[in-house]
Design a protein around this motif. Sequence first.
Motif, short mmCIF file in Angstrom:
data_model
loop_
_atom_site.label_atom_id
_atom_site.label_comp_id
_atom_site.label_asym_id
_atom_site.label_seq_id
_atom_site.Cartn_x
_atom_site.Cartn_y
_atom_site.Cartn_z
N VAL A 1 0.83 -1.21 0.00
CA VAL A 1 0.00 0.00 0.00
C VAL A 1 0.86 1.26 0.00
CG1 VAL A 1 -1.68 1.30 1.38
CG2 VAL A 1 -1.94 -1.16 1.11
N THR A 2 1.99 1.24 0.70
CA THR A 2 2.84 2.43 0.76
C THR A 2 3.38 2.82 -0.62
OG1 THR A 2 4.74 1.03 1.34
CG2 THR A 2 3.54 2.08 3.16
N VAL A 3 3.77 1.84 -1.41
CA VAL A 3 4.28 2.12 -2.76
C VAL A 3 3.15 2.58 -3.67
CG1 VAL A 3 5.36 1.11 -4.81
CG2 VAL A 3 6.30 0.63 -2.55
N VAL A 4 2.00 1.93 -3.57
CA VAL A 4 0.85 2.32 -4.39
C VAL A 4 0.42 3.75 -4.03
CG1 VAL A 4 -1.55 1.81 -4.95
CG2 VAL A 4 0.10 -0.05 -4.76
N ALA A 5 0.39 4.05 -2.75
CA ALA A 5 0.03 5.41 -2.32
C ALA A 5 1.06 6.42 -2.80
CB ALA A 5 -0.12 5.46 -0.81
N ALA A 6 2.35 6.06 -2.72
CA ALA A 6 3.40 6.96 -3.22
C ALA A 6 3.23 7.18 -4.72
CB ALA A 6 4.78 6.37 -2.92
N PHE A 7 2.94 6.12 -5.45
CA PHE A 7 2.72 6.20 -6.90
C PHE A 7 1.60 7.20 -7.20
CE2 PHE A 7 0.08 4.60 -10.43
CZ PHE A 7 0.96 4.79 -11.48
N PHE A 8 0.45 7.03 -6.53
CA PHE A 8 -0.67 7.93 -6.77
C PHE A 8 -0.37 9.35 -6.29
CE2 PHE A 8 -3.13 3.99 -7.33
CZ PHE A 8 -3.69 4.29 -8.56
N GLY A 9 0.43 9.47 -5.23
CA GLY A 9 0.84 10.79 -4.78
C GLY A 9 1.66 11.51 -5.83
N PHE A 10 2.59 10.79 -6.45
CA PHE A 10 3.39 11.39 -7.52
C PHE A 10 2.52 11.73 -8.73
CE2 PHE A 10 7.12 9.37 -5.33
CZ PHE A 10 7.75 10.56 -5.00
N LEU A 11 1.52 10.89 -9.01
CA LEU A 11 0.60 11.21 -10.12
C LEU A 11 -0.17 12.50 -9.83
CD1 LEU A 11 -1.01 7.77 -11.10
CD2 LEU A 11 0.89 8.96 -12.19
N PHE B 1 6.06 5.36 -12.40
CA PHE B 1 5.76 3.99 -12.83
C PHE B 1 6.92 3.05 -12.52
CE2 PHE B 1 2.29 5.92 -15.19
CZ PHE B 1 1.30 4.96 -15.06
N LYS B 2 8.14 3.52 -12.67
CA LYS B 2 9.31 2.70 -12.34
C LYS B 2 9.38 2.44 -10.83
CE LYS B 2 10.88 1.92 -16.39
NZ LYS B 2 10.88 0.56 -16.92
N LEU B 3 9.01 3.43 -10.03
CA LEU B 3 8.96 3.23 -8.58
C LEU B 3 7.94 2.15 -8.24
CD1 LEU B 3 9.53 3.98 -5.59
CD2 LEU B 3 7.70 5.68 -5.82
N LYS B 4 6.77 2.23 -8.85
CA LYS B 4 5.73 1.22 -8.60
C LYS B 4 6.21 -0.17 -9.01
CE LYS B 4 0.91 0.19 -9.48
NZ LYS B 4 -0.10 0.23 -10.50
N ASN C 1 14.69 0.86 -7.39
CA ASN C 1 15.26 1.76 -6.39
C ASN C 1 15.86 3.00 -7.03
OD1 ASN C 1 15.94 2.35 -3.61
ND2 ASN C 1 18.06 2.10 -4.28
N TRP C 2 16.48 2.87 -8.21
CA TRP C 2 17.08 4.03 -8.87
C TRP C 2 16.01 5.09 -9.15
CZ3 TRP C 2 15.02 5.30 -13.48
CH2 TRP C 2 14.40 4.28 -14.23
N ALA C 3 14.78 4.67 -9.46
CA ALA C 3 13.70 5.63 -9.70
C ALA C 3 13.36 6.37 -8.40
CB ALA C 3 12.47 4.93 -10.26
N ARG C 4 13.38 5.65 -7.30
CA ARG C 4 13.11 6.28 -6.00
C ARG C 4 14.19 7.31 -5.69
NH1 ARG C 4 12.64 2.82 -0.45
NH2 ARG C 4 14.68 2.11 -1.17
N VAL C 5 15.43 6.99 -6.00
CA VAL C 5 16.53 7.93 -5.75
C VAL C 5 16.38 9.17 -6.63
CG1 VAL C 5 19.03 8.24 -5.97
CG2 VAL C 5 18.12 6.13 -4.98
#
Length: 149
Positions: A12-22, A85-88, A92-96
């Motif tokens: 859920v944390t990654v999905v929420a982060a993904f939607f937050g970035f969207l 999308f790469k974070l989702k 890790n490089w996308a997160r960085v």
Amino acid sequence: MVTSSKKITPPVTVVAAFFGFLVSTVSALVSAGLLLGAREELANALRTSDTQMTEEQLDQAVTVAQAFAVGVAVLVALFYLWLAFKLKAGRNWARVVLTVVTLLQVASLFTTQGNSLWGYGSCAIAVVALVLSYLPASNEYIAAVKHSR
């Protein structure tokens, strides 16, 4: 984190982060779109500066400035979306890279004038999404994705 036949489901944390970035990206695009409505303000700023432009040149300069700003905003938004999308997908490089981009976004709020409520909102959402992407469940997911490759 649920695994089924080697497919790792993002928490859920990654999905929420993904939607937050969207949402942050859409908000930034709306802010860039508002620039199109500021045509007269840009023209007045150019008129009061020490330029010797005719009205036709002034009109062209405003058009070019608006087109350039919106074009850059769209390109940055596409890059930002690709990173989300790469974070989702657990990269890790996308997160960085998202970390660096978000920190630059925060820094720009403190170093530029004329920030709008949209700009602050977009930045706040990106910061929350960034924090979510570093929570323990997100870290475990990214590590699991890396290990599965």
